[in-house]
Enzyme design. Structure first.
Site, PDB file in Angstrom:
ATOM      1  N   LYS A   1       0.810  -1.212   0.000  1.00 49.27           N
ATOM      2  CA  LYS A   1       0.000   0.000   0.000  1.00 49.27           C
ATOM      3  C   LYS A   1       0.851   1.273   0.000  1.00 49.27           C
ATOM      4  CE  LYS A   1      -1.474   0.819   4.060  1.00 49.27           C
ATOM      5  NZ  LYS A   1      -1.426   2.036   4.854  1.00 49.27           N
ATOM      6  N   THR A   2       1.772   1.345   0.937  1.00 52.62           N
ATOM      7  CA  THR A   2       2.593   2.552   1.033  1.00 52.62           C
ATOM      8  C   THR A   2       3.459   2.710  -0.206  1.00 52.62           C
ATOM      9  OG1 THR A   2       2.652   2.145   3.390  1.00 52.62           O
ATOM     10  CG2 THR A   2       4.101   3.844   2.550  1.00 52.62           C
TER      11      THR A   2
ATOM     12  N   GLN B   1      -9.970  -3.641   6.818  1.00 57.90           N
ATOM     13  CA  GLN B   1      -9.149  -3.266   7.963  1.00 57.90           C
ATOM     14  C   GLN B   1      -9.695  -2.034   8.662  1.00 57.90           C
ATOM     15  OE1 GLN B   1      -4.753  -3.851   7.808  1.00 57.90           O
ATOM     16  NE2 GLN B   1      -5.112  -4.106   5.625  1.00 57.90           N
TER      17      GLN B   1
ATOM     18  N   ARG C   1      -0.975  -9.922  10.343  1.00 56.35           N
ATOM     19  CA  ARG C   1       0.293  -9.318  10.782  1.00 56.35           C
ATOM     20  C   ARG C   1       1.442 -10.303  10.629  1.00 56.35           C
ATOM     21  NH1 ARG C   1      -0.659  -5.145   9.372  1.00 56.35           N
ATOM     22  NH2 ARG C   1      -2.528  -6.185   8.630  1.00 56.35           N
TER      23      ARG C   1
ATOM     24  N   ASP D   1      -4.061   8.251   2.681  1.00 53.41           N
ATOM     25  CA  ASP D   1      -3.698   6.919   3.156  1.00 53.41           C
ATOM     26  C   ASP D   1      -4.761   6.463   4.155  1.00 53.41           C
ATOM     27  OD1 ASP D   1      -2.218   4.671   3.586  1.00 53.41           O
ATOM     28  OD2 ASP D   1      -0.817   5.610   4.980  1.00 53.41           O
ATOM     29  N   GLU D   2      -4.964   5.167   4.294  1.00 54.76           N
ATOM     30  CA  GLU D   2      -5.925   4.616   5.257  1.00 54.76           C
ATOM     31  C   GLU D   2      -7.298   5.286   5.124  1.00 54.76           C
ATOM     32  OE1 GLU D   2      -5.077   2.053   6.919  1.00 54.76           O
ATOM     33  OE2 GLU D   2      -3.026   2.239   7.717  1.00 54.76           O
TER      34      GLU D   2
END
Length: 723
Positions: A35-36, A251, A606, A220-221
């Site tokens: 994602k980043t 998420q 995770r 983001d997010e």
DNA sequence: CTCTACGAATTTTTT
DNA sequence: ATTCGTAGAG
């Protein structure tokens, strides 16, 4: 122009996102899908290929950490300075706007940002002034209510006509709170966002200016945005199709604090020309981990739909351990950690994840006994510590004597004989003459009906502040901080041995001085604020990193919420019990239950290599013994990915005695715990425990050669001989 | 002002 | 069980 650097590290889908023509775009990025990276490379692409200038870029995140990382990575990738890009948190960017346009935002030039603790104090004081019963009007609840309104973009004057006494009173409090903040130039976190929204909404020329400047807006997010944040983004990008958002509906775990997963659907309606791209290739976890995560999240209704896949192997199965009780659970986890560390000694690759903070204690105790360094997330941050807040309050006060919050905080810290009575007298006068506490104090002294003792104490406090502001004139920032810490008496106060953790507090105060020393003024100093003012804002907007021991290699303990965005080789997901996870407060509400499920999904994803799941058959909770059922989430996992670990054995042992784990148990007769065995390579040893069945059956052997130590061996492969 | 005792609450957290 | 905040005594 070298664009290979931008495109080469990407897979096909990522590349498609990065190089897409400028349009509204929603990137649904699964856990561990890069994602980043996509965000960073997209920005780089726009600058290097699409001829946008760095100053055309706006990138918004939720945490300072994410913002810093993004800036860092862009700098690294493009090798250009990034200071002209606006990369920051929603709050940080809102602050910047308000600072630049304070008068259009109807704020005083010297407005101050309050953190939530400050806000709570202000509300407490307000409730006190309004003479409201604290039982009936708990400050926390009021704070929560006000913030919830602001998050929805609702000002007190916009509230609906109250339908009952409660709503009426709450509205009155909200109004009074707004008035108080306006008067004293205080801005809470929610207010930053709300004000920034109103600023742009009510000043069309200004809005046009920023719309022109920011040709590209990145978020983001996105699933964590609340109503007002989305409205603000919407203003900036209306009719311009230049909003690029990255998020993952699966998420979304912050619904309880106002995050609106619906913003993902709104986005699609509001930007009809949008593109949606899903990133589903996962680079983090093994096949079994992903399969489990996928199957769990599938239970939720109304998802955008996404299925993670990977090119890596299936990897190990997820292990499930049923503990007798919470002690046994902790014991089990720490034993497995010890075993893992034998081969893979990096402690920071290991995380213990739990639903609620209270669960950390047992694990901490066990880790302590085992002598394994660990770090618990979620304690107080640096700038939240009492001693630091006290020092900052002195600094605020020397800058602005009318800062009532700070005034009240330190008027008797360290104690100097100004008791509750005197403070109350000051408050009364302040209310009567509608002035600050500082001015009221002077008035009170002049009235001369204070006891000599109280009067002297108060006078010397006022003098102290005056002296501090004189003496700090013209000093370097860190010298100012140092002087205040010393002369305020705080340092001496915390040096007294009778205070708990006094050394730590003294260290923290010293740390504050060095923080001031190394404070960098990144803010281009477009605002004519003093260094001190900038430093104080920094303290409010960035609660600071946690402890300094961050660099020690240690096992990580944290809630599932704090684990979002992180990854670990080995993950323990503990306390999988009905009532604990999912939490009791969520089980009756379908929506909240789905959020718990997403939390479970976050937890599992995770892990890179191995997941241990555990629950206890009996748990001491709130001082009572409870017998929870296993979490429903366990039943939602694919059985073929799970491997139950049974340490069958001395069950007759009282469950409250946690240690008897060495109990032998037969396995098809040949191997059992305690059995001496020999291995062609490793020599002789003793079996400690056995788990799994059939092809998966493994034994843990403690070999006699110390350099080999304890190892897990698959019975199917290891050629063991009984001795 | 400080210390002790009692009662109530007890998911999650960033800014 | 434990923590946290307040009320009352010293």
């Amino acid at each position: 122009m070298d664009i290979t650097k931008i495109l080469e590290p990407l897979n096909d889908v990522q590349r498609q996102v990065v190089t897409a023509p400028s349009t509204a775009m929603l990137v649904l990025a699964g856990a561990g899908s890069g994602k980043t990276r996509v965000l960073v490379h997209r920005i780089a692409w726009q600058i290097q290929v699409e001829n946008h200038y760095p100053q055309n870029m706006l990138a918004v995140t939720f945490t300072n950490k994410a913002a810093k990382e993004m800036r860092h990575r862009i700098e690294h990738l493009l090798n250009i300075p990034t200071h002209s890009m606006w990369i920051g948190t929603f709050h940080g960017i809102a602050y910047r706007l308000l600072r630049r346009h304070f008068s259009q935002a109807k704020l005083p030039e010297g407005f101050q940002v309050m953190d939530s603790a400050d806000q709570l104090r202000v509300i407490k004081r307000l409730l006190n002034n309004l003479k409201l019963d604290e039982e009936q009007w708990p400050a926390r609840q009021v704070q929560w209510h006000i913030n919830a309104q602001k998050d929805e973009g609702i000002r007190a004057r916009h509230c609906l006509t109250p339908y009952d006494k409660y709503a009426e009173q709450m509205l009155a409090i909200y109004l009074a709170y707004e008035r108080l903040c306006d008067q004293s130039g205080l801005v809470d976190f929610a207010e930053l966002l709300l004000r920034a929204h109103e600023l742009l909404r009510d000043n069309p020329e200004l809005l046009a200016l920023y719309q022109q400047r920011f040709t590209q807006v990145h978020v983001d997010e996105f699933q964590d945005t609340n109503t007002i944040q989305y409205a603000w983004l919407r203003l900036l990008t209306e009719n311009r199709d230049n909003l690029f958002v990255v998020g993952d509906d699966d998420q979304s775990i912050y619904g309880w604090r106002g995050a609106k997963i619906e913003n993902i659907y709104k986005f699609q309606k509001d930007y009809p020309n949008h593109h949606i791209i899903k990133l589903e290739q996962n680079y983090r976890s093994t096949g079994n981990i992903l399969k489990t995560a996928n199957q769990i999240i599938q239970v939720n209704q109304g998802r955008m739909g996404k299925e993670l896949w990977t090119q890596s192997d299936a990897g190990e199965l997820l292990s499930l351990y049923t503990a007798f009780n919470e002690q046994d659970e902790a014991y089990f986890v720490i034993e497995r950690i010890k075993t893992w560390l034998i081969d893979k000694p990096r402690r920071k690759d290991i995380a213990i994840l739990y639903r609620s903070n209270a669960q950390s204690r047992l694990f901490e105790e066990r880790l302590m006994i085992a002598g394994i360094p660990y770090r618990v997330y979620g304690g107080l941050r640096f700038f939240d510590r009492a001693e630091i807040k006290n020092a900052l309050a002195y600094l605020r006060l020397i800058m602005n004597r009318d800062d009532d919050t700070s005034f009240e905080r330190v008027i008797n810290t360290p104690t100097r004989g100004i008791g509750a009575k005197t403070v109350e007298d000051i408050r009364v006068i302040a209310r009567e003459q509608n002035s600050s506490l500082w001015a009221a104090s002077i008035a009170l002294i002049n009235q001369r009906n204070l006891s000599a003792r109280a009067s002297n104490a108060l006078v010397s406090f006022l003098n102290l502040i005056k002296q501090l502001s004189e003496k700090t004139q013209g000093l370097e920032l860190f010298e100012q901080v140092k002087l205040v810490v010393e002369k305020s008496g705080l340092l001496a106060f915390y040096q007294q041995a009778k205070i708990d953790n006094s050394e730590e507090k003294v260290e923290n105060l010293e740390e504050l001085v060095s923080a001031a020393k190394s404070f960098v003024f990144t803010q281009e100093n477009e605002e004519q604020l003093s260094e001190l003012a900038l430093f104080l804002t920094h303290a409010a907007l960035e609660s600071g990193d946690r402890q300094a021991d961050e660099f020690e290699d240690s096992v990580q303990l944290m809630t599932l919420h704090s684990a979002k965005g992180l990854e670990f080789n080995l993950v323990f997901l503990v306390g999988l019990e009905e009532g604990l996870f999912p939490s009791q407060q969520s089980v009756d509400d379908a929506g909240r239950l789905e959020e718990e499920r997403r939390l479970c999904y976050v937890g599992i994803t995770r892990a890179m290599q191995k997941v241990y799941l555990s629950y206890a058959e009996s748990r001491r909770l709130y001082g009572r013994e409870t017998y929870p059922k296993p979490s429903r989430f366990l039943k939602e996992m694919p059985a073929e990915c799970l491997q139950e670990i049974r340490l069958r054995g001395n069950i007759s042992q009282a469950p409250s005695i946690p240690l008897p784990k060495k109990s032998p148990i037969a396995n098809e007769g040949r191997y059992k715990a305690g059995q001496k065995v020999s291995h062609a390579k490793f020599g002789t040893g003793v079996i400690l425990q056995i788990e799994g069945e059939g092809a998966q059956e493994r034994v843990q052997v403690k070999f006699n050669t110390p350099t080999i130590g304890i190892k897990w061996l698959m019975l199917a492969y290891a050629k063991l001989e009984t001795v």
